[in-house]
Design an enzyme around this catalytic site. Sequence first.
Site, short mmCIF file in Angstrom:
data_model
loop_
_atom_site.label_atom_id
_atom_site.label_comp_id
_atom_site.label_asym_id
_atom_site.label_seq_id
_atom_site.Cartn_x
_atom_site.Cartn_y
_atom_site.Cartn_z
N GLU A 78 28.99 16.31 43.74
CA GLU A 78 27.71 16.28 43.03
C GLU A 78 27.35 14.86 42.61
O GLU A 78 26.22 14.40 42.83
CB GLU A 78 27.75 17.18 41.79
CG GLU A 78 26.48 17.06 40.94
CD GLU A 78 26.40 18.06 39.79
OE1 GLU A 78 25.34 18.09 39.13
OE2 GLU A 78 27.37 18.81 39.57
N ASP A 98 32.15 20.26 42.63
CA ASP A 98 31.38 20.11 41.40
C ASP A 98 32.39 19.82 40.29
O ASP A 98 33.13 20.72 39.89
CB ASP A 98 30.58 21.38 41.08
CG ASP A 98 29.60 21.16 39.93
OD1 ASP A 98 28.63 21.91 39.81
OD2 ASP A 98 29.84 20.22 39.12
N ILE A 100 32.21 19.11 37.01
CA ILE A 100 32.00 19.93 35.81
C ILE A 100 30.77 20.79 36.07
O ILE A 100 29.64 20.30 36.04
CB ILE A 100 31.77 19.09 34.54
CG1 ILE A 100 32.93 18.12 34.29
CG2 ILE A 100 31.58 20.00 33.33
CD1 ILE A 100 32.76 17.25 33.04
N ASP A 101 30.98 22.07 36.36
CA ASP A 101 29.83 22.96 36.50
C ASP A 101 29.54 23.52 35.11
O ASP A 101 30.41 24.09 34.48
CB ASP A 101 30.08 24.08 37.50
CG ASP A 101 28.77 24.80 37.82
OD1 ASP A 101 28.71 26.02 37.67
OD2 ASP A 101 27.79 24.10 38.14
N THR A 103 27.46 21.20 33.03
CA THR A 103 27.47 19.91 32.32
C THR A 103 26.63 19.97 31.04
O THR A 103 27.02 19.41 30.01
CB THR A 103 26.96 18.79 33.24
OG1 THR A 103 27.82 18.68 34.36
CG2 THR A 103 26.88 17.46 32.52
N ASP A 228 27.48 24.01 43.65
CA ASP A 228 27.57 25.07 42.63
C ASP A 228 28.09 26.37 43.24
O ASP A 228 28.58 27.24 42.52
CB ASP A 228 26.18 25.35 42.04
CG ASP A 228 25.59 24.16 41.29
OD1 ASP A 228 24.38 23.88 41.47
OD2 ASP A 228 26.34 23.51 40.54
C1 LIP Z 1 24.42 23.54 36.87
C2 LIP Z 1 24.44 24.86 37.58
C3 LIP Z 1 23.38 25.77 37.07
C4 LIP Z 1 22.09 25.13 37.30
C5 LIP Z 1 22.04 23.82 36.57
C6 LIP Z 1 23.11 22.90 37.04
P1 LIP Z 1 25.89 21.39 36.79
O1 LIP Z 1 25.33 22.74 37.49
O2 LIP Z 1 25.64 25.50 37.35
O3 LIP Z 1 23.37 26.95 37.80
O4 LIP Z 1 21.14 25.97 36.80
O5 LIP Z 1 20.81 23.21 36.86
O6 LIP Z 1 22.89 22.60 38.41
O7 LIP Z 1 24.77 20.37 36.87
O8 LIP Z 1 26.23 21.72 35.41
O9 LIP Z 1 27.04 21.02 37.65
#
Ligand code: LIP
Length: 294
Positions: A78, A98, A100-101, A103, A228
Amino acid sequence: MAGSGERRCQQPLDDCLHAAVQVALEAGQIIRDALTIEKRVQTKSSAADLVTETDELVENLIISTLTKKFPSHRFIGEESVAAGEKCILTDDPTWIIDPIDGTCNFVHGAPVVAVSIGLSVNKELELGVIYSCVERKLYTGRKGHGAFCNGQKLQASKQTDISKALILTELGSIREPVAVKMLFNNMERLLKVQAHGIRIIGSAALDLCHVATGDVEAFYQFGLHCWDMAAAAVIVREAGGIMMDTAGGPLDLMSRRVVAAGTPEMAGQIARELQPVAYERDDGIEGAEDSLPQ
Ligand code: LIP
């Protein structure tokens, strides 16, 4: 006998899975330690699309650790893509990361955060590791070998009736009024067909793990990225679930849209209710909708 993925990978996929698990656990400790401390927060594509120094630190850790073990493998991360790297999937073994999913949750100290690491070989997703760092739940999946959470075998929901469904979705970081209106219209349409409820937790990777465990019946989103959902796609499928395109066809990892459910009937009913919300593809390829069925 090694499958085509294993042959092209030049290493046993079990070794790849083991290495991904080790580095995900290490990354999880770093994220837990940083969850409640002051963070340097920057924005990317919008004021709500956030990144911290920990996202970059963890991504660099994962890439450097896996590169040492698998020098010929490629990476789609990412933060590397945000820094200008191409997001093109080839036949080569490619880790889709990813760091930290969730964030935005992480920035606010909310404990719904995960590390997500998927491996694609010959453009086929072969394995996935998702570590819910605060819950200390390790989700793993390997194509043809099942899906597990902390060693427990996973089975997705067998519910086929949308009026008995609990559904997860995400709003993402887009804030254009038209797109936001369409995102809420889709939720309204699903509530009109009597879905039990819709929930938003802020992490697509963990949303999809809840589909794999059967905690919920389905997840859908417009606007998420390949990183994601890559790891989660293997985990959901190996738990007996389905991941497909919102228009009903095969999942396209670069298309920025997905419907996932425990049963094809549930996925189909949800897809029929959804109005598409268009986003630029992750690989930036115009009109390549049907090029990357997964
Ligand atoms: C997040 C995703 C979430 C999406 C956010 C963001 P991140 O990923 O898990 O589904 O709605 O916009 O992309 O940015 O926290 O890795």
